[in-house]
Design an enzyme around this catalytic site. Structure first.
Site, PDB file in Angstrom:
ATOM      1  N   HIS A 316       0.850  -1.189   0.000  1.00  0.00           N
ATOM      2  CA  HIS A 316       0.000   0.000   0.000  1.00  0.00           C
ATOM      3  C   HIS A 316       0.883   1.235   0.000  1.00  0.00           C
ATOM      4  CE1 HIS A 316      -3.042   2.928   1.312  1.00  0.00           C
ATOM      5  NE2 HIS A 316      -3.934   2.056   0.912  1.00  0.00           N
ATOM      6  N   ASP A 373      -7.826  -4.081  -0.649  1.00  0.00           N
ATOM      7  CA  ASP A 373      -8.384  -4.255  -1.993  1.00  0.00           C
ATOM      8  C   ASP A 373      -8.331  -5.710  -2.440  1.00  0.00           C
ATOM      9  OD1 ASP A 373      -8.893  -1.435  -2.553  1.00  0.00           O
ATOM     10  OD2 ASP A 373      -6.723  -1.224  -2.555  1.00  0.00           O
TER      11      ASP A 373
END
Length: 439
Positions: A316, A373
């Site tokens: 991330h 995600d």
């Protein structure tokens, strides 16, 4: 100021010295309750004639906020001071909405009124349903949402005065309440099915699922596991500090635009694959890999610095450690897969890829853990939600964060219209050349 030097000054300030002129300038340092301090450069141009240069604003604090705090190095996400893990475990989405909007958790009476107010704002003005018919049936749901949300200001004139606190509250409630209705209607429209009206006897997550999957021909049986999973997903995505879409909402709002236009701008920003479209990209990647026997080949490619292939859903930009939302999402993902008992080769592939990423030294050393995600994409796929709807579901969850940030910006006395500066590298002034004299 090519030879400027910054040093810590007294009285919580930084001294900036221009070695070209020999002048020194005192820059105040502002300290928040958490996180790094910021250097106040608001008077820098007036004092020195220079701007700062920060593409993407990655080292610039654009506002003061009390809503959400992220510590990416240590994997911390707080909503109004509460850890995201505790909210996901003990709270529900509408209670979290109240927290983000008002700064405190509600008591039983206050929560009941808030839930009632949101519930009775979920219906759309009936003429809005005709608006959907102007779109092609194969329109992307995010395209439909951008248009419909932007058009809400044409239907709700009684909540567009941003200087009126009551108008701001009503507009906020309407946006939070109607976003699932709009997203579900956009989904149904692409299927050629009738839009399903919201039901007041269902909670927020249940209502959203019901509007997406029920039809007028039979009674829809709600799964408590799926409803809880959806509620958690909404909580985990409700706000994430000053990301691209939130900054877009604040930038649009700084001009005095109405709240519906501002949230429509946020939806447009969220649509980008580098932002809200990441979970959709996870499914696309899994489809590209195709089968478990090809995983090793794609993992090898991901490790090769000369290969442009990247494993989507790992690591991330903000979290340099484990994404705190991913831990909750991992548990939720396994609960959903067990509940549904889905036999899908892509889901088996995803579980194998997860195992490799959590055990392979290459990924572990670089902290390229599965992120939120990765798991949300798998959950949505298992629930039968098409990839085109993934970002729309993200928009439903993030609406409350956008609204809370918009209200905070409007009420901030230091707020000004957004006006970034630039480093100009184009042509200097030159005279106009008539056509007949041009080469």
């Amino acid at each position: 100021m090519s030879e400027a030097k910054a040093t810590k000054g007294r009285n919580h300030g930084m001294t900036l010295t221009d070695h070209t002129t020999g002048k020194s300038y005192e820059l105040p340092v502002l300290k928040g309750t958490l996180g790094p301090s910021v250097i106040d450069v608001r008077k820098l141009y007036g004092d020195t004639g220079h701007f700062t240069y920060d593409p993407g604003y990655t080292s610039t604090g654009s506002c003061e906020s009390k809503i959400t705090y992220i510590d990416g190095d240590n994997g911390i996400l707080l909503y109004r001071g509460y850890p995201i893990q505790e909210l996901a475990e003990h709270s529900d989405f509408l209670e979290t909405c109240y927290l983000l909007l008002y700064g405190e958790l509600p008591n039983a009476q206050t929560k009941a009124k808030f839930v009632n107010d949101i519930t009775y704002h979920t219906m759309l003005h009936e003429q809005i349903h005709f608006f959907f018919r102007g779109f092609r049936r194969d329109s992307h749901p995010m395209a439909v949402m951008c248009g419909v949300v932007g058009a809400l200001s044409a239907f709700y004139h009684d909540s567009t005065d941003i200087s009126n606190p009551h108008h701001r509250m009503v507009a906020s409630y309407r946006l939070i309440a109607k976003m699932p209705t709009i997203a579900a209607a956009a989904f149904k429209y692409t299927l050629g099915q009738p839009a399903v009206y919201p039901r007041n006897n269902l909670n927020y997550a249940e209502n959203f699922i019901h509007m997406m999957f029920s039809n007028p021909c039979e009674e829809y049986k709600m799964s408590p596991v799926l409803a809880k999973a959806m509620d958690r997903i909404l909580i985990l995505h409700a706000d994430h500090e000053q990301n691209a879409s939130t900054s877009t909402v604040r930038m649009a709002g700084s001009s005095g635009a109405n709240p519906f236009a501002c949230i429509a701008a946020g939806i447009a920003s969220l649509w980008g694959p580098a932002h809200g479209g990441a979970n959709e990209a996870v499914i696309t990647m899994l489809q590209q890999i195709g089968s478990k026997d090809k995983i090793s080949e794609f993992v090898r490619r991901a490790k090769d610095p000369k290969d442009n292939f990247r494993l989507m859903g790992f690591g991330h930009r903000v979290y340099k450690n484990y994404d705190p939302r991913a831990k909750v999402m991992q548990q939720t993902c396994h609960e959903v897969l067990e509940e549904l008992g889905v036999k899908d080769p892509l889901l088996d592939l995803a579980k194998e890829l997860e195992h490799i990423a959590l055990s392979d030294d290459y990924f572990v050393q670089r902290k390229l853990y599965p992120n939120v995600d990765f798991y949300s994409g798998i959950i949505f796929k298992a629930m039968g939600i098409p990839a085109s709807m993934f970002t729309a579901l993200f928009a439903v969850a993030r609406t409350v964060g956008w609204v809370a940030q918009w209200i905070e910006m409007i009420e901030d006395p230091a707020q000004k219209i957004g006006r970034p500066r630039q480093l100009f590298t184009g042509e200097v002034e030159r005279p106009y050349v008539p056509m007949q004299k041009r080469k």
